[in-house]
Design a protein around this motif. Structure first.
Motif, short mmCIF file in Angstrom:
data_model
loop_
_atom_site.label_atom_id
_atom_site.label_comp_id
_atom_site.label_asym_id
_atom_site.label_seq_id
_atom_site.Cartn_x
_atom_site.Cartn_y
_atom_site.Cartn_z
N LEU A 1 97.31 26.12 78.91
CA LEU A 1 97.65 27.36 78.28
C LEU A 1 97.48 28.74 78.87
O LEU A 1 98.25 29.47 78.72
N ILE A 2 96.55 28.76 79.34
CA ILE A 2 96.05 30.10 80.25
C ILE A 2 97.06 30.06 81.27
O ILE A 2 97.57 31.42 81.56
N VAL A 3 97.27 29.06 82.07
CA VAL A 3 98.46 29.38 83.37
C VAL A 3 99.89 29.55 82.90
O VAL A 3 100.37 30.47 83.24
N TYR B 1 90.18 16.55 77.80
CA TYR B 1 91.25 16.97 77.34
C TYR B 1 91.33 18.28 76.73
O TYR B 1 92.56 18.99 77.17
N LEU B 2 90.61 18.98 76.04
CA LEU B 2 90.54 20.02 75.34
C LEU B 2 90.47 21.35 76.38
O LEU B 2 91.41 22.15 76.53
N ILE B 3 89.65 20.82 77.60
CA ILE B 3 89.39 21.81 78.69
C ILE B 3 90.68 21.86 79.58
O ILE B 3 91.22 22.97 79.66
N ILE B 4 91.40 20.70 79.78
CA ILE B 4 92.51 20.86 80.50
C ILE B 4 93.55 21.51 79.90
O ILE B 4 94.49 22.23 80.29
N GLY B 5 93.86 21.18 78.35
CA GLY B 5 94.93 21.71 77.51
C GLY B 5 94.75 23.34 77.71
O GLY B 5 95.62 23.90 77.63
N LEU C 1 101.80 33.18 83.24
CA LEU C 1 103.24 33.02 84.11
C LEU C 1 104.07 33.74 83.17
O LEU C 1 104.91 34.50 83.47
N VAL C 2 104.26 33.64 81.78
CA VAL C 2 104.95 34.05 80.87
C VAL C 2 104.73 35.91 81.07
O VAL C 2 105.57 36.57 80.89
N TYR C 3 103.51 36.06 80.84
CA TYR C 3 102.92 37.31 80.78
C TYR C 3 103.55 38.45 82.13
O TYR C 3 104.20 39.35 82.02
#
Length: 74
Positions: free
Chosen positions: A16-18, A8-12, A22-24
């Motif tokens: 967050l990276i994706v 779950y931590l890896i998926i989270g 996208l925001v950047y």
């Protein structure tokens, strides 16, 4: 520790990276975010108060959809 917690931590982290990417890269196209009808804005002299009600509801719905899809497929 439970191995599912690591998954779950890896998926989270990947989510967050994706989202951060996208925001950047799409920040000029996301200028409508925070200016939705339903966001409360009050300005008077030096006082500025902003309550992004509609934006938070939209983000909450999107986050719930993402979490539902993750829970369903993992």
């Amino acid at each position: 520790m439970n191995q599912n917690l690591g998954k779950y931590l890896i998926i989270g982290g990947l989510i967050l990276i994706v989202v951060g990417s996208l925001v950047y890269f799409l920040c000029d196209k996301l200028n409508w975010l925070g200016k939705l009808p339903g966001d409360i804005r009050y300005e008077n002299g030096n006082t500025k108060i902003y309550f992004p009600v509609a934006t938070m509801i939209l983000l909450s719905l999107l986050l719930n959809l993402v979490l539902y899809l993750i829970k369903r497929f993992f």
